[in-house]
Design a protein around this motif. Structure first.
Motif, PDB file in Angstrom:
ATOM      1  N   SER A   1      46.439 -89.777  52.215  1.00  0.00           N
ATOM      2  CA  SER A   1      45.329 -88.984  52.756  1.00  0.00           C
ATOM      3  C   SER A   1      44.393 -88.471  51.657  1.00  0.00           C
ATOM      4  CB  SER A   1      45.876 -87.807  53.572  1.00  0.00           C
ATOM      5  OG  SER A   1      46.716 -86.999  52.772  1.00  0.00           O
ATOM      6  N   THR A   2      44.801 -88.591  50.405  1.00  0.00           N
ATOM      7  CA  THR A   2      43.898 -88.167  49.330  1.00  0.00           C
ATOM      8  C   THR A   2      42.570 -88.926  49.422  1.00  0.00           C
ATOM      9  OG1 THR A   2      45.836 -87.790  47.922  1.00  0.00           O
ATOM     10  CG2 THR A   2      43.699 -87.859  46.831  1.00  0.00           C
ATOM     11  N   GLU A   3      42.651 -90.236  49.635  1.00  0.00           N
ATOM     12  CA  GLU A   3      41.416 -91.025  49.756  1.00  0.00           C
ATOM     13  C   GLU A   3      40.612 -90.565  50.975  1.00  0.00           C
ATOM     14  OE1 GLU A   3      41.874 -95.204  50.641  1.00  0.00           O
ATOM     15  OE2 GLU A   3      39.814 -95.676  50.044  1.00  0.00           O
TER      16      GLU A   3
ATOM     17  N   GLY B   1      48.793 -82.589  46.213  1.00  0.00           N
ATOM     18  CA  GLY B   1      48.885 -83.153  44.872  1.00  0.00           C
ATOM     19  C   GLY B   1      48.936 -82.098  43.775  1.00  0.00           C
TER      20      GLY B   1
ATOM     21  N   MET C   1      39.084 -90.924  39.933  1.00  0.00           N
ATOM     22  CA  MET C   1      40.544 -90.801  39.985  1.00  0.00           C
ATOM     23  C   MET C   1      41.181 -91.656  38.883  1.00  0.00           C
ATOM     24  SD  MET C   1      41.122 -88.587  42.340  1.00  0.00           S
ATOM     25  CE  MET C   1      42.911 -88.689  42.487  1.00  0.00           C
TER      26      MET C   1
ATOM     27  N   LEU D   1      50.100 -90.266  44.959  1.00  0.00           N
ATOM     28  CA  LEU D   1      49.452 -89.207  45.721  1.00  0.00           C
ATOM     29  C   LEU D   1      49.516 -89.578  47.200  1.00  0.00           C
ATOM     30  CD1 LEU D   1      46.355 -88.683  43.431  1.00  0.00           C
ATOM     31  CD2 LEU D   1      48.046 -86.929  43.987  1.00  0.00           C
TER      32      LEU D   1
ATOM     33  N   VAL E   1      42.091 -82.753  45.851  1.00  0.00           N
ATOM     34  CA  VAL E   1      43.372 -83.435  45.598  1.00  0.00           C
ATOM     35  C   VAL E   1      44.529 -82.443  45.676  1.00  0.00           C
ATOM     36  CG1 VAL E   1      44.712 -84.624  43.812  1.00  0.00           C
ATOM     37  CG2 VAL E   1      42.331 -85.285  44.238  1.00  0.00           C
ATOM     38  N   GLU E   2      44.338 -81.268  45.107  1.00  0.00           N
ATOM     39  CA  GLU E   2      45.440 -80.298  45.104  1.00  0.00           C
ATOM     40  C   GLU E   2      45.643 -79.657  46.479  1.00  0.00           C
ATOM     41  OE1 GLU E   2      46.356 -79.333  40.545  1.00  0.00           O
ATOM     42  OE2 GLU E   2      45.369 -77.693  41.622  1.00  0.00           O
TER      43      GLU E   2
ATOM     44  N   GLN F   1      45.116 -82.874  58.059  1.00  0.00           N
ATOM     45  CA  GLN F   1      44.758 -82.835  56.642  1.00  0.00           C
ATOM     46  C   GLN F   1      43.452 -82.067  56.422  1.00  0.00           C
ATOM     47  OE1 GLN F   1      46.700 -84.067  54.112  1.00  0.00           O
ATOM     48  NE2 GLN F   1      48.202 -84.370  55.713  1.00  0.00           N
TER      49      GLN F   1
ATOM     50  N   VAL G   1      45.696 -81.133  49.272  1.00  0.00           N
ATOM     51  CA  VAL G   1      46.444 -82.010  50.174  1.00  0.00           C
ATOM     52  C   VAL G   1      47.736 -82.523  49.550  1.00  0.00           C
ATOM     53  CG1 VAL G   1      44.452 -82.630  51.545  1.00  0.00           C
ATOM     54  CG2 VAL G   1      45.017 -84.033  49.560  1.00  0.00           C
TER      55      VAL G   1
ATOM     56  N   TYR H   1      46.750 -92.732  42.440  1.00  0.00           N
ATOM     57  CA  TYR H   1      45.744 -92.800  43.506  1.00  0.00           C
ATOM     58  C   TYR H   1      45.601 -94.229  43.988  1.00  0.00           C
ATOM     59  CZ  TYR H   1      41.256 -92.427  45.921  1.00  0.00           C
ATOM     60  OH  TYR H   1      40.251 -92.455  46.861  1.00  0.00           O
TER      61      TYR H   1
END
Lengths: 154, 154
Positions: B6-8, B85, A118, B3, B80-81, B45, B83, A90
């Motif tokens: 875009s996770t953030e 991960g 994270m 990751l 998270v999953e 996203q 997008v 992350y």
């Protein structure tokens, strides 16, 4: 989110080297043949394990790689992190401090709670991998495994 | 091992939407402005979070995104999953069954112990992320946060 494909190579090569007789070594070429892997790429990755102290390399006609520490002192985390898996997956780019909603810097002295969570998850992953040593892996192998490995590779 | 960036974005957008008044929505354009993010990429996203049920999308002049479930029913793992991960970072290609050292198929009915341990570590990571909900995240924010978010985005 992918670990390098060489992670599997090196977990197996380290497990294999841990089964050799004390003092015995195997060259990168022998290991590549043993697992049908690209020899040059494998040799480069084995050097990464040497730099991490997981393996030791000896030169000369009988040279090659052997474990650099006792199997009980090498964890799966040591191997995975030696070959490029050390960074947290992350990345926090502090978007909380940008755009129209930007938080003022004085409210951002503590790490963002999302980044903290994270990070905690990454630490849980690391802790799990650090809990298994090559000695544990050897214990889980069937009785015939070590003899077979030595006769095929020794 | 990374990751998507875009996770953030989505962890923050979901946290932000969780702070709006019941029924209130925010468009992808507003959210992009709020965090200074590329609007088209963010919109794509956000749709992934809609498909996962984390967000709901409404259309029309007052349309936009809102949380699709209660904040206590959305975990960081859900986001998270959703997008990209979701896959385990470790790929086992069964190299134990190839090359000069290839194990015979009948000895490989059980999963390789190395793959099992890598899977366990991934599960530890997932368990950690599943233990935190958006409601937990909101609880950890300073008192002024919700009022500020509503006034800036509402």
């Amino acid at each position: 989110m992918k670990l390098p494909v060489s992670t599997e190579w090196l977990l197996h090569c380290a497990t294999t080297l841990a089964q050799l007789e004390p003092g015995a070594t195997a060259s990168a070429a022998r290991l590549a043949e043993y697992y049908d892997l690209p020899a040059a790429a494998l040799a480069k990755q084995l050097q990464a394990l040497v730099r991490a102290g997981v393996l030791a390399a000896t030169t000369g006609p009988r040279g090659g790689f052997r474990l650099g520490r006792r199997p009980e002192d090498v964890t799966l985390l040591d191997i995975v992190e030696a070959v490029g898996g050390a960074a947290s997956p992350y990345e926090c780019r502090e978007i909380r401090q940008q755009g129209k909603g930007a938080l003022p810097p004085e409210t951002c002295r503590d790490a963002c709670v999302l980044a903290v969570k994270m990070h905690e998850a990454h630490q849980a992953w690391r802790t799990s991998l650090a809990a298994t040593t090559l000695a544990d892996v050897l214990t889980s192998l069937p009785e015939w495994a070590v003899g077979r490995t030595r006769s095929k590779l020794g």
